[in-house]
Design an enzyme around this catalytic site. Sequence first.
Site, PDB file in Angstrom:
ATOM      1  N   LYS A  87     -10.348  -1.107  10.450  1.00 41.05           N
ATOM      2  CA  LYS A  87     -10.469  -2.312   9.618  1.00 41.05           C
ATOM      3  C   LYS A  87     -10.757  -3.539  10.486  1.00 41.05           C
ATOM      4  O   LYS A  87     -10.907  -4.645  10.007  1.00 41.05           O
ATOM      5  CB  LYS A  87      -9.188  -2.528   8.811  1.00 41.05           C
ATOM      6  CG  LYS A  87      -8.931  -1.410   7.790  1.00 41.05           C
ATOM      7  CD  LYS A  87      -7.685  -1.692   7.000  1.00 41.05           C
ATOM      8  CE  LYS A  87      -7.154  -0.486   6.264  1.00 41.05           C
ATOM      9  NZ  LYS A  87      -7.898  -0.119   5.072  1.00 41.05           N
ATOM     10  N   HIS A  89       0.877  -1.174   0.000  1.00 39.42           N
ATOM     11  CA  HIS A  89       0.000   0.000   0.000  1.00 39.42           C
ATOM     12  C   HIS A  89       0.915   1.225   0.000  1.00 39.42           C
ATOM     13  O   HIS A  89       2.034   1.168   0.533  1.00 39.42           O
ATOM     14  CB  HIS A  89      -0.831  -0.064   1.285  1.00 39.42           C
ATOM     15  CG  HIS A  89      -1.919   0.943   1.389  1.00 39.42           C
ATOM     16  ND1 HIS A  89      -1.683   2.248   1.730  1.00 39.42           N
ATOM     17  CD2 HIS A  89      -3.263   0.837   1.221  1.00 39.42           C
ATOM     18  CE1 HIS A  89      -2.843   2.901   1.772  1.00 39.42           C
ATOM     19  NE2 HIS A  89      -3.817   2.067   1.468  1.00 39.42           N
ATOM     20  N   GLN A 120      -4.152  -5.461   6.922  1.00 38.45           N
ATOM     21  CA  GLN A 120      -5.111  -6.434   6.380  1.00 38.45           C
ATOM     22  C   GLN A 120      -4.949  -7.809   7.029  1.00 38.45           C
ATOM     23  O   GLN A 120      -5.476  -8.799   6.518  1.00 38.45           O
ATOM     24  CB  GLN A 120      -4.940  -6.573   4.857  1.00 38.45           C
ATOM     25  CG  GLN A 120      -5.181  -5.290   4.084  1.00 38.45           C
ATOM     26  CD  GLN A 120      -6.636  -4.828   4.120  1.00 38.45           C
ATOM     27  OE1 GLN A 120      -7.540  -5.572   4.515  1.00 38.45           O
ATOM     28  NE2 GLN A 120      -6.885  -3.592   3.725  1.00 38.45           N
ATOM     29  N   CYS A 142      -4.776   2.274  -3.729  1.00 40.46           N
ATOM     30  CA  CYS A 142      -3.558   2.844  -3.118  1.00 40.46           C
ATOM     31  C   CYS A 142      -2.378   1.884  -3.235  1.00 40.46           C
ATOM     32  O   CYS A 142      -1.595   1.727  -2.295  1.00 40.46           O
ATOM     33  CB  CYS A 142      -3.771   3.209  -1.654  1.00 40.46           C
ATOM     34  SG  CYS A 142      -4.988   4.483  -1.425  1.00 40.46           S
ATOM     35  N   ASP A 166       3.410  -4.233   7.825  1.00 42.45           N
ATOM     36  CA  ASP A 166       2.121  -3.556   7.709  1.00 42.45           C
ATOM     37  C   ASP A 166       1.040  -4.629   7.899  1.00 42.45           C
ATOM     38  O   ASP A 166       0.810  -5.460   7.025  1.00 42.45           O
ATOM     39  CB  ASP A 166       2.040  -2.910   6.318  1.00 42.45           C
ATOM     40  CG  ASP A 166       0.667  -2.311   6.051  1.00 42.45           C
ATOM     41  OD1 ASP A 166      -0.281  -2.585   6.809  1.00 42.45           O
ATOM     42  OD2 ASP A 166       0.537  -1.579   5.047  1.00 42.45           O
TER      43      ASP A 166
HETATM   44  N1  PLP Z   1      -1.742  -0.748   4.539  1.00 44.75           N
HETATM   45  C1  PLP Z   1      -2.656  -1.546   3.977  1.00 44.75           C
HETATM   46  C2  PLP Z   1      -2.232  -2.917   3.537  1.00 44.75           C
HETATM   47  C3  PLP Z   1      -3.964  -1.104   3.808  1.00 44.75           C
HETATM   48  O1  PLP Z   1      -4.860  -1.911   3.236  1.00 44.75           O
HETATM   49  C4  PLP Z   1      -4.299   0.182   4.237  1.00 44.75           C
HETATM   50  C5  PLP Z   1      -5.661   0.706   4.028  1.00 44.75           C
HETATM   51  O2  PLP Z   1      -6.372   0.299   3.152  1.00 44.75           O
HETATM   52  C6  PLP Z   1      -3.325   0.959   4.853  1.00 44.75           C
HETATM   53  C7  PLP Z   1      -2.065   0.472   4.977  1.00 44.75           C
HETATM   54  C8  PLP Z   1      -3.620   2.337   5.363  1.00 44.75           C
HETATM   55  O3  PLP Z   1      -4.422   2.243   6.469  1.00 44.75           O
HETATM   56  P1  PLP Z   1      -4.998   3.571   7.176  1.00 44.75           P
HETATM   57  O4  PLP Z   1      -5.630   4.367   6.069  1.00 44.75           O
HETATM   58  O5  PLP Z   1      -5.980   3.050   8.153  1.00 44.75           O
HETATM   59  O6  PLP Z   1      -3.861   4.269   7.789  1.00 44.75           O
END
Ligand code: PLP
Length: 405
Positions: free
Chosen positions: A226, A123, A203, A364, A200
């Site tokens: 999430k 992401h 998910q 993203c 990260d």
């Molecule tokens: N990393 C991953 C794999 C994501 O799917 C997302 C959000 O969709 C994020 C980071 C960013 O998360 P946040 O917008 O809650 O900071």
Amino acid sequence: MAYNINKIRSYFPVLNQQVYNKPMVYLDSAASAQKPVQVLMKEEKLHNDYYGNIHRAAHFMADKATADFEAVRDKIQKFINAESREEIIFTKGTTESINLVAHSFGEKFLTEGDEIIVSEMEHHSNIVPWQIVAERKGAKVIKFPFNDLGVLQLNLLPKLINKKTKLIAVAHVSNVLGTINPVSEIIEIAHKNNVAVCIDGAQAVQHTTVDVQKLDADFYAFSAHKMYGPNGVGVLYGKKKWLEKMPPYQGGGEMISEVSFEKTTFNEIPYKFEAGTPNITSVIAFGAAVDLLIKAGISEIAAWENELLEYATQKLKLINGLKIYGEAPKKSSVISFNIEGIHSYDLGMLLDKLGIAVRTGHHCADTVMQHFGIQGTVRISFGIYTTKEEIDIFLEALNKVILMF
Ligand code: PLP
């Protein structure tokens, strides 16, 4: 114990509604999950009964709010099996958690010419912060590629690591491909070479058991929204040995020990990294979401969602001209696809009119799109409340849309 989907759904009245006179089917939990009554009630109770600013106040309401806030830190510590509560930092979300690591770890440990390895399936939140710090420190970001099935090429990793490598940034689960990455193996390879790893977990935590000690992760980031919790809250887990050495990310209240114009000293971890009034309400309500995940059982959730994943994948594969992006042997609750000759935005828009909420576009994750030479995909994603019947309704709607073209 059998998974009691009806009971789970009863906690989410928001799901029982019609949009455009059609039953609403929510297949966008990977973007943000719906909130159960337990979370909504907790927020309301806090404001009705005992709201106050935390940590420094000397009155009943603030003391109670502080106790509840800190109890959520303990709950999260247990949930991901961190060694100590000081290793749990509350942030705005995964994005802020990763920015914190990139900024502070980068400030302390990166020097000119150093390298950060970043997987190709990240992401933007786990790419851009590393690019920003690399630019500031004269370091380089190195790509850790995946193959066309959406599997990271683990055999390449030892060759990508050299004396200049300081950190590897990788998602536990890809938000586009659904791939569950071999984070244990990645961490093992990294640690043999004295390289830190930032995972990260945005998910992952809501779908699979995470034990940061077993993984031996250096940093692990995730978002409450999430995980059926409120938005505006996230967690950064960091090993004490790093957090203690890292400089603060932001300055302000709570993160200081003493302030004078001559010299300021900083608070202990985790408070050193929690400047200003945090999102008190949301952190406290987040505790109720974690309780629900624990009560439903992460293994039971994973088994249920795997069944849905398998079912939807098999059915989608029968559709002419449909291509799934991400066919790793180990996947979580996400399916991205395109249908030949139909733009993903058009598909999403028409599905919406039939009551189906999906995600379209680049999610993203531009580097994933670039890998496949596409602009975007349609993505469906499942949560603890998703049913097979909803997948059937979605498939029927999808077939209707295809017929329109
Ligand atoms: N990393 C991953 C794999 C994501 O799917 C997302 C959000 O969709 C994020 C980071 C960013 O998360 P946040 O917008 O809650 O900071």
